[in-house]
Motif scaffolding. Structure first.
Motif, mmCIF file in Angstrom:
data_model
loop_
_atom_site.group_PDB
_atom_site.id
_atom_site.type_symbol
_atom_site.label_atom_id
_atom_site.label_comp_id
_atom_site.label_asym_id
_atom_site.label_seq_id
_atom_site.Cartn_x
_atom_site.Cartn_y
_atom_site.Cartn_z
ATOM 1 N N PHE A 3 0.852 -1.059 0.183
ATOM 2 C CA PHE A 3 0.289 0.074 -0.008
ATOM 3 C C PHE A 3 0.915 1.302 -0.180
ATOM 4 N N PRO A 4 0.504 2.038 -1.005
ATOM 5 C CA PRO A 4 1.375 3.308 -1.066
ATOM 6 C C PRO A 4 1.377 4.588 -0.018
ATOM 7 N N GLU A 5 1.443 4.089 1.259
ATOM 8 C CA GLU A 5 1.714 4.913 2.290
ATOM 9 C C GLU A 5 2.705 4.571 2.923
ATOM 10 N N LYS A 6 3.377 3.288 2.736
ATOM 11 C CA LYS A 6 4.580 2.826 3.429
ATOM 12 C C LYS A 6 5.869 3.564 2.747
ATOM 13 N N VAL A 7 7.044 3.601 3.090
ATOM 14 C CA VAL A 7 7.965 4.465 2.695
ATOM 15 C C VAL A 7 8.487 4.106 1.353
ATOM 16 N N ILE A 8 8.794 2.763 1.128
ATOM 17 C CA ILE A 8 9.255 2.510 -0.372
ATOM 18 C C ILE A 8 8.404 2.696 -1.611
ATOM 19 N N PRO A 9 6.842 2.294 -1.349
ATOM 20 C CA PRO A 9 5.927 2.582 -2.364
ATOM 21 C C PRO A 9 5.625 4.113 -2.421
ATOM 22 N N LEU A 10 5.617 4.850 -1.317
ATOM 23 C CA LEU A 10 5.350 6.239 -1.115
ATOM 24 C C LEU A 10 6.240 6.954 -1.904
ATOM 25 N N PHE A 11 7.644 6.611 -1.841
ATOM 26 C CA PHE A 11 8.666 7.360 -2.382
ATOM 27 C C PHE A 11 8.723 7.010 -3.998
ATOM 28 N N ILE A 12 8.453 5.801 -4.291
ATOM 29 C CA ILE A 12 8.582 5.712 -5.581
ATOM 30 C C ILE A 12 7.367 6.290 -6.411
ATOM 31 N N THR A 13 5.962 6.343 -5.868
ATOM 32 C CA THR A 13 4.976 6.698 -6.655
ATOM 33 C C THR A 13 5.167 8.435 -6.572
ATOM 34 N N HIS A 14 5.695 8.954 -5.638
ATOM 35 C CA HIS A 14 5.993 10.472 -5.465
ATOM 36 C C HIS A 14 6.841 10.556 -6.537
ATOM 37 N N LEU A 15 7.907 10.000 -6.530
ATOM 38 C CA LEU A 15 9.001 10.274 -7.462
ATOM 39 C C LEU A 15 8.569 10.188 -8.964
ATOM 40 N N ILE A 16 7.717 9.288 -9.241
ATOM 41 C CA ILE A 16 7.310 8.923 -10.659
ATOM 42 C C ILE A 16 6.484 9.956 -11.076
#
Length: 324
Positions: free
Chosen positions: A183-196
């Motif tokens: 789920f994109p609240e956790k740090v790795i998916p959050l950062f990836i999706t923000h950066l994308i």
């Protein structure tokens, strides 16, 4: 084996279910999931057609629903939990309800229906923070956040049911997970999706906090080993063997998407933020033959690629979470 998996539509639970049914297409698996904000039924789409698969939408705190789905099961693997530390700091109520009361309701049903094995899936966060060395399974619990306090309580309840009622309980405690479908609240998916999306990413404090990263399929392999071969009443640590600071992790993710440090925003540190987690996982390695198979560099690259290719999965989830 007839298996009940709670929280089976979530990140780790769905990975476990998909892997279990890939290895045994004839297996009988019932998933119980309330489909709260982080539960995604689509995570199970690839196995939904299997004849032995059953999905039940329901709350692990509901005694009637839990009683119905527990009857006839050989084993329970209990993933269902509220798990985001920041949310627990903002409001602990849902964490106490799901993580403590929900576990108690499930344990009662497991005793009543004479379930053969109960696997309580837990976390390294129950130990607090460690400056040097690594925790063994005998280390005293010293949780820092409402989230980790409720997981500690759930673990102790499970062990109490083993000692009081003779329920065959095994507890697993893992390090930080990452991988597809998180789920994109956790740090790795959050950062990836923000950066994308061209957005800045928030880095807590000076970024010196250290975590050991574990690819989700390796975690699920460890859970399966504990389910099949763990000793009743025992705790098993499942580690990834790769300790990385948040600052280092941020740099790796920036490099992966071709972004610079100008895309990083320093934010105030989290309340009670643990500096370092580190598990000694020699017990599960020596007794059950566990070893992580996905190197961190390989797993991180695969994770970045997955989020690049699956915007239709994460974009609506992220939008919904940011509105909460």
């Amino acid at each position: 084996m007839r298996l009940l998996v709670t929280g089976g539509a979530g990140f780790i639970g769905s990975e476990f279910v998909r892997g279990w049914l890939r290895s045994d297409p004839a297996a009988h698996v019932t998933v119980l999931d309330a489909l709260t904000y982080s539960g995604v039924e689509h995570n199970l789409a690839s196995v939904a057609h299997r004849p032995g698969f059953r999905f039940v939408r329901g709350d692990v705190c509901d005694p009637d629903v839990v009683d119905q789905v527990t009857a006839g099961q050989d084993a329970v693997v209990h993933f269902a939990a509220e798990s985001h530390v920041d949310r627990s700091i903002e409001g602990a109520g849902p964490f106490v309800r799901t993580n403590v009361v929900g576990t108690q309701v499930l344990l009662d049903a497991a005793v009543r229906h004479r379930v053969g094995r109960f696997v309580q899936v837990s976390t390294d966060e129950v130990y607090g923070s460690i400056g040097e060395g690594s925790w063994t399974e005998e280390w005293p619990l010293a949780p820092s956040s409402p989230y980790s306090a409720t997981k500690s309580a759930a673990d102790l309840l499970a062990l109490a049911y083993h000692r009081t009622h003779g329920l065959d309980v095994v507890i697993t405690r893992c390090t930080n997970n990452y991988g597809p479908h998180q789920f994109p609240e956790k740090v790795i998916p959050l950062f990836i999706t923000h950066l994308i999306d061209g957005r800045a990413v928030p880095l807590y404090g000076d970024g010196r906090h250290i975590r050991d990263w574990l690819y989700v399929s390796d975690h699920c392999r460890g859970i399966e080993l504990a389910l099949r071969g763990g000793r009743p009443g025992e705790v098993y640590h499942i580690g990834g063997g790769t300790e990385v600071s948040n600052h280092e992790l941020t740099g790796l993710l920036l490099d992966a998407v071709g972004a610079g440090w100008d895309r990083v925003t320093r934010v105030a540190d989290r309340k009670g933020h643990d500096l370092r987690y580190s598990l000694d996982d020699s017990k599960i390695r020596e007794q059950l033959g566990y070893a992580p198979q996905v190197p961190f560099a390989v797993g991180l690259a695969a994770t970045v690629d997955w989020y690049r290719e699956n915007r239709r999965w994460w974009e609506p989830l992220k939008a919904g979470a940011e509105r909460v």
